[in-house]
Design a protein around this motif. Structure first.
Motif, PDB file in Angstrom:
ATOM      1  N   ASP A  74       0.828  -1.212   0.000  1.00 40.96           N
ATOM      2  CA  ASP A  74       0.000   0.000   0.000  1.00 40.96           C
ATOM      3  C   ASP A  74       0.861   1.260   0.000  1.00 40.96           C
ATOM      4  N   HIS A  75       1.833   1.332   0.894  1.00 40.12           N
ATOM      5  CA  HIS A  75       2.741   2.489   0.912  1.00 40.12           C
ATOM      6  C   HIS A  75       4.050   2.124   1.582  1.00 40.12           C
ATOM      7  N   CYS A  76       5.087   2.895   1.259  1.00 41.53           N
ATOM      8  CA  CYS A  76       6.421   2.689   1.834  1.00 41.53           C
ATOM      9  C   CYS A  76       6.870   4.024   2.417  1.00 41.53           C
ATOM     10  N   VAL A  77       7.164   4.030   3.704  1.00 44.52           N
ATOM     11  CA  VAL A  77       7.456   5.283   4.409  1.00 44.52           C
ATOM     12  C   VAL A  77       8.952   5.496   4.520  1.00 44.52           C
ATOM     13  N   GLY A  78       9.387   6.731   4.239  1.00 48.66           N
ATOM     14  CA  GLY A  78      10.797   7.076   4.411  1.00 48.66           C
ATOM     15  C   GLY A  78      10.984   7.975   5.614  1.00 48.66           C
ATOM     16  N   GLN A 132      11.278   3.278   6.660  1.00 54.44           N
ATOM     17  CA  GLN A 132      10.864   2.953   8.021  1.00 54.44           C
ATOM     18  C   GLN A 132       9.856   1.817   8.083  1.00 54.44           C
ATOM     19  N   HIS A 133       8.765   1.949   7.318  1.00 55.88           N
ATOM     20  CA  HIS A 133       7.809   0.843   7.323  1.00 55.88           C
ATOM     21  C   HIS A 133       7.148   0.670   5.972  1.00 55.88           C
ATOM     22  N   ILE A 134       6.699  -0.530   5.775  1.00 58.96           N
ATOM     23  CA  ILE A 134       6.011  -0.888   4.546  1.00 58.96           C
ATOM     24  C   ILE A 134       4.619  -1.330   4.954  1.00 58.96           C
ATOM     25  N   ALA A 135       3.614  -0.725   4.326  1.00 60.73           N
ATOM     26  CA  ALA A 135       2.234  -1.091   4.639  1.00 60.73           C
ATOM     27  C   ALA A 135       1.747  -2.091   3.602  1.00 60.73           C
ATOM     28  N   LEU A 136       1.184  -3.176   4.096  1.00 60.35           N
ATOM     29  CA  LEU A 136       0.713  -4.262   3.239  1.00 60.35           C
ATOM     30  C   LEU A 136      -0.807  -4.259   3.245  1.00 60.35           C
ATOM     31  N   ILE A 193      -2.852  -2.048  11.732  1.00 61.21           N
ATOM     32  CA  ILE A 193      -2.077  -2.499  12.892  1.00 61.21           C
ATOM     33  C   ILE A 193      -0.613  -2.504  12.485  1.00 61.21           C
ATOM     34  N   PHE A 194       0.266  -2.341  13.469  1.00 61.76           N
ATOM     35  CA  PHE A 194       1.700  -2.225  13.197  1.00 61.76           C
ATOM     36  C   PHE A 194       2.451  -3.327  13.929  1.00 61.76           C
ATOM     37  N   THR A 195       3.448  -3.905  13.248  1.00 62.72           N
ATOM     38  CA  THR A 195       4.290  -4.897  13.913  1.00 62.72           C
ATOM     39  C   THR A 195       5.357  -4.182  14.733  1.00 62.72           C
ATOM     40  N   TYR A 198       6.436  -3.288   9.891  1.00 61.74           N
ATOM     41  CA  TYR A 198       5.356  -3.415   8.913  1.00 61.74           C
ATOM     42  C   TYR A 198       4.040  -2.896   9.455  1.00 61.74           C
ATOM     43  N   GLU A 199       3.192  -2.507   8.544  1.00 64.21           N
ATOM     44  CA  GLU A 199       1.804  -2.150   8.852  1.00 64.21           C
ATOM     45  C   GLU A 199       0.926  -3.070   8.015  1.00 64.21           C
ATOM     46  N   LEU A 200      -0.180  -3.492   8.593  1.00 63.17           N
ATOM     47  CA  LEU A 200      -1.226  -4.143   7.791  1.00 63.17           C
ATOM     48  C   LEU A 200      -2.362  -3.151   7.692  1.00 63.17           C
TER      49      LEU A 200
HETATM   50 FE   FE2 Z   1       1.762   3.661   7.300  1.00 56.14          FE
END
Ligand code: FE2
Length: 395
Positions: A198-202, A281-285, A349-351, A362-364
């Motif tokens: 869904d998105h990739c955060v920097g 930082q995180h990747i949202a799936l 939700i975040f891991t 990660y985020e779902l």
């Molecule tokens: Fe996010």
């Protein structure tokens, strides 16, 4: 070229209409786009032990191994595992030769994302535009070929040591890139846990967020998304500033964070310290069933951030979110967050960080119309992150 780029991409068995719902696509006219991006091509990682990391993503994230390159295929320098889940593709690289530069990268940053590779229709057009706008071209456009056809590719520099490879695979039908062989998971297939990135955060350094927003606007034709948070995140809670850019149809979304000054050490500062610089930082799936996904991941041992009971018991939350797909009691049981905006709602939700360093997580996300990122949850989320930071002694 007009219309919604991406319709022509082979998407495993995730249809374009499903993607529209899953990741919140919008219509746009790509003919006016100086740097038309179709989709994420792959998220490429360097890992300290790619063999075991690839296994983790198969066991814990339900991804399928589809391709491989390594010493057995003539690549003496490093091992590379290609995993997919729906339209999402991860590539996990790890050094084999003692002098592999991947070891140096890992020494500096630990496990992390080195490349947010983008699928584009015209590599040369994108590179020419990027160069004219002052981007650093790391790899000039070139062809790579094998018996499956030809891929045209190039790469430009992004924040920190992150790059964007630009890939046109329209003349290629191999399992990933030339040099890779098809390889199947030894682990039995099970229900897919997510369908798309869904998105990739920097995370970028203090004062650099607007620089990178402007970079994506000017160099890559990205647009600013409606949710522009600026300085309205609660400053007592691991404060940060965040703005979001996306490609024309919102299929590729890059939120960018920088630390903000607050009473306590920002979670972004913690990341920058332990990643040794800016990075992903995180990747949202995107999932269409977050309850099932979280349940399966927890059963595999994935740890998620906890959310206090008070979040769910707050009458204000109930009033704000209204009716959602699952009862609040079920969300509470799974510690899933919910947010609503004018377009709809989302569940997320975040891991916890998945590696040794407190960096990548990660985020779902399960979207129901909302094009946002869970702004209403930042306070609850940051309190949870802060508790974890405190346990690590980094607050
Ligand atoms: Fe996010």
């Amino acid at each position: 070229m007009t219309g919604t780029l991406g319709q022509d991409r082979q998407l495993d068995d995730v249809s374009f209409d499903q993607l529209r719902q899953l990741v919140g696509l919008v219509d746009y006219d790509s003919s006016k786009d100086p740097f038309p991006v179709r989709a994420m091509d792959a998220v490429v990682f360097v890992a300290g032990n790619a063999t075991q990391t690839a296994w983790f993503y198969q066991v814990a994230f339900g991804m399928r191994l589809v391709a491989y390159s390594g010493p057995e295929t003539g690549n003496r320098g490093y091992k590379s595992f290609v995993l997919t889940s729906g339209s999402a593709r991860f590539v996990i690289n790890g050094g084999v030769a003692p002098d592999s530069p991947l070891h140096d990268h890992h020494r500096a940053h630990g496990d992390g994302v080195v490349d947010l590779a983008l699928e584009v229709a015209d590599v040369d057009q994108c590179v020419a535009h990027a160069r004219a706008q002052g981007a650093t071209v790391l790899e000039e456009p070139h062809d790579v070929s094998d018996e499956h056809g030809t891929v045209r590719m190039a790469a430009i520099a992004a924040y920190g040591e992150t790059r964007h490879s630009l890939i046109d695979r329209s003349r290629y039908d191999g399992p990933y890139l030339p040099g890779y062989v098809a390889k199947e998971s030894a682990i039995p297939a099970r229900k897919r846990l997510f369908q798309a990135v869904d998105h990739c955060v920097g995370n970028v350094e203090l004062g650099r967020m607007d620089y990178w927003v402007e970079f994506y606007n000017r160099v890559m034709g990205f647009v600013n998304m409606a949710e522009f948070i600026g300085d309205d995140i609660a400053t007592d809670y691991s404060a940060l500033m965040s703005k979001v850019v996306s490609n024309g149809n919102h299929r590729v979304k890059f939120p960018l964070n920088e630390p903000a000054i607050a009473k306590k050490k920002s979670q972004i500062d913690e990341y920058l310290e332990f990643y040794d610089g800016a990075g992903c930082q995180h990747i949202a799936l995107a999932t269409n069933d977050i309850i099932a996904t979280v349940t399966a991941m927890r059963e595999s041992g994935v740890e998620f951030l906890d959310t206090p009971d008070s979040y769910y018991d707050d009458p204000e939350l109930r009033a704000r979110i209204g009716e959602v797909r699952v009862p609040i009691e079920t969300l509470k049981e799974h510690r899933i967050l919910v947010d609503r905006d004018e377009d709809g709602y989302l569940l997320q939700i975040f891991t916890a960080p998945i590696g040794d360093r407190p960096t990548v997580f990660y985020e779902l996300i399960e979207r129901h119309g909302s094009l946002g990122f869970g702004k209403g949850n930042f306070k609850a989320l940051f309190e949870a992150i802060e508790r974890e930071q405190e346990r690590r002694g980094n607050l």
